[in-house]
Design a protein around this motif. Structure first.
Motif, mmCIF file in Angstrom:
data_model
loop_
_atom_site.group_PDB
_atom_site.id
_atom_site.type_symbol
_atom_site.label_atom_id
_atom_site.label_comp_id
_atom_site.label_asym_id
_atom_site.label_seq_id
_atom_site.Cartn_x
_atom_site.Cartn_y
_atom_site.Cartn_z
ATOM 1 N N SER A 14 0.804 -1.219 0.000
ATOM 2 C CA SER A 14 0.000 0.000 0.000
ATOM 3 C C SER A 14 0.836 1.267 0.000
ATOM 4 O O SER A 14 0.390 2.316 -0.469
ATOM 5 N N ASP A 15 2.071 1.209 0.513
ATOM 6 C CA ASP A 15 2.928 2.397 0.548
ATOM 7 C C ASP A 15 3.738 2.577 -0.743
ATOM 8 O O ASP A 15 4.579 3.465 -0.837
ATOM 9 N N GLY A 16 3.497 1.695 -1.740
ATOM 10 C CA GLY A 16 4.191 1.793 -3.022
ATOM 11 C C GLY A 16 5.554 1.135 -3.048
ATOM 12 O O GLY A 16 6.239 1.149 -4.067
ATOM 13 N N GLU A 17 5.954 0.545 -1.932
ATOM 14 C CA GLU A 17 7.261 -0.098 -1.846
ATOM 15 C C GLU A 17 7.161 -1.577 -2.220
ATOM 16 O O GLU A 17 6.128 -2.208 -2.019
ATOM 17 N N PRO A 18 8.264 -2.150 -2.734
ATOM 18 C CA PRO A 18 8.264 -3.583 -3.030
ATOM 19 C C PRO A 18 8.195 -4.383 -1.736
ATOM 20 O O PRO A 18 8.620 -3.918 -0.681
ATOM 21 N N TYR A 19 7.672 -5.600 -1.845
ATOM 22 C CA TYR A 19 7.414 -6.408 -0.663
ATOM 23 C C TYR A 19 7.631 -7.867 -1.018
ATOM 24 O O TYR A 19 7.180 -8.334 -2.058
ATOM 25 N N GLN A 20 8.307 -8.605 -0.152
ATOM 26 C CA GLN A 20 8.585 -10.017 -0.384
ATOM 27 C C GLN A 20 7.936 -10.849 0.713
ATOM 28 O O GLN A 20 7.910 -10.449 1.880
ATOM 29 N N VAL A 21 7.428 -12.035 0.336
ATOM 30 C CA VAL A 21 6.802 -12.926 1.303
ATOM 31 C C VAL A 21 7.172 -14.374 0.968
ATOM 32 O O VAL A 21 7.320 -14.725 -0.205
ATOM 33 N N SER A 22 7.342 -15.186 1.996
ATOM 34 C CA SER A 22 7.502 -16.631 1.819
ATOM 35 C C SER A 22 6.943 -17.305 3.061
ATOM 36 O O SER A 22 6.926 -16.714 4.149
ATOM 37 N N GLY A 23 6.451 -18.517 2.891
ATOM 38 C CA GLY A 23 5.908 -19.203 4.048
ATOM 39 C C GLY A 23 5.364 -20.569 3.720
ATOM 40 O O GLY A 23 5.501 -21.075 2.603
ATOM 41 N N CYS A 24 4.728 -21.153 4.717
ATOM 42 C CA CYS A 24 4.081 -22.442 4.561
ATOM 43 C C CYS A 24 2.809 -22.437 5.395
ATOM 44 O O CYS A 24 2.637 -21.605 6.286
ATOM 45 N N ALA A 25 1.920 -23.384 5.069
ATOM 46 C CA ALA A 25 0.640 -23.435 5.769
ATOM 47 C C ALA A 25 0.126 -24.865 5.808
ATOM 48 O O ALA A 25 0.474 -25.692 4.966
ATOM 49 N N THR A 26 -0.715 -25.140 6.799
ATOM 50 C CA THR A 26 -1.398 -26.420 6.912
ATOM 51 C C THR A 26 -2.857 -26.179 7.252
ATOM 52 O O THR A 26 -3.223 -25.114 7.762
ATOM 53 N N ARG A 27 -3.660 -27.166 6.929
ATOM 54 C CA ARG A 27 -5.002 -27.262 7.498
ATOM 55 C C ARG A 27 -4.956 -28.500 8.362
ATOM 56 O O ARG A 27 -4.752 -29.600 7.863
ATOM 57 N N LYS A 28 -5.087 -28.311 9.672
ATOM 58 C CA LYS A 28 -4.788 -29.374 10.632
ATOM 59 C C LYS A 28 -5.951 -30.352 10.805
ATOM 60 O O LYS A 28 -6.377 -30.653 11.912
ATOM 61 N N VAL A 29 -6.429 -30.866 9.662
ATOM 62 C CA VAL A 29 -7.463 -31.891 9.639
ATOM 63 C C VAL A 29 -7.020 -32.935 8.620
ATOM 64 O O VAL A 29 -6.650 -32.579 7.506
ATOM 65 N N ALA A 30 -7.059 -34.206 8.987
ATOM 66 C CA ALA A 30 -6.658 -35.275 8.069
ATOM 67 C C ALA A 30 -7.811 -35.591 7.126
ATOM 68 O O ALA A 30 -8.790 -36.220 7.510
ATOM 69 N N GLU A 31 -7.703 -35.091 5.889
ATOM 70 C CA GLU A 31 -8.722 -35.352 4.874
ATOM 71 C C GLU A 31 -8.144 -35.077 3.495
ATOM 72 O O GLU A 31 -7.140 -34.380 3.351
ATOM 73 N N VAL A 32 -8.780 -35.630 2.491
ATOM 74 C CA VAL A 32 -8.384 -35.386 1.109
ATOM 75 C C VAL A 32 -8.820 -33.980 0.722
ATOM 76 O O VAL A 32 -9.932 -33.554 1.040
#
Length: 176
Positions: free
Chosen positions: A132-150
């Motif tokens: 929003s401030d016009g500056e470049p921005y970098q992101v990296s990460g990981c995520a889970t959904r903590k339910v065992a299902e397809v």
């Protein structure tokens, strides 16, 4: 690691490419049949209609009829800051994306690992854009959904407003 999802040099199939034009969301649901061990989504210039929107995703276990809104967790590095969040209703890939004319929105990738396994679903992502401030921005990460299902569908959207423009390409890496 026996899953092999990180093996270098293995080819992926392009499964679908979508050009976004002022849509509320887009979900992918036609390919989650166990043929592929991982799926990578490539995002190019994903621009929100609403200024300061967060680019998010959710999983489905019923082919996209409904999307799960509980039990997500993520760990993200955003502009050098390490953030852990649990108990989320959706996962934010990048926050506060600019919708100013001429801004490029968000570009990056997300890899969903073995969603056809009846297990906790894991993904990792990286990218960047203009905040929003016009500056470049970098992101990296990981995520889970903590339910065992397809997982057999994934939806991408902004937390507010439409996906104004951009391209999403989905690829799949076949099981060996």
């Amino acid at each position: 690691n026996s899953s092999g999802w990180f093996q270098v040099g293995r080819e992926s199939d392009v499964l679908e490419t979508v050009i976004l034009a002022s849509v509320g969301s887009h979900h992918f649901d036609n390919f989650f049949d166990g043929t592929y061990e991982s799926y990578t989504f490539y995002f190019t210039n994903i621009v929100p209609q609403t200024h300061l929107a967060d680019f998010v995703f959710e999983y489905s276990n019923d082919g996209g009829s409904t999307f799960e809104t509980t039990n997500y967790s993520r760990q993200t590095v955003e502009a050098g800051a390490f953030i852990t969040s649990t108990g989320l209703s959706q996962v934010s890939i990048m926050r506060d994306i600019s919708s100013n004319v001429g801004d490029v929105g968000f570009s990056g990738e997300l890899t969903l690992v073995d969603p056809s396994a009846n297990a906790v679903t894991f993904c990792y992502y990286r990218g960047g854009g203009i905040k929003s401030d016009g500056e470049p921005y970098q992101v990296s990460g990981c995520a889970t959904r903590k339910v065992a299902e397809v997982v057999n569908a994934i939806r991408f959207e902004f937390d507010t407003g439409n996906l104004e423009s951009g391209t999403i390409m989905m690829t799949g890496r076949k099981k060996s």
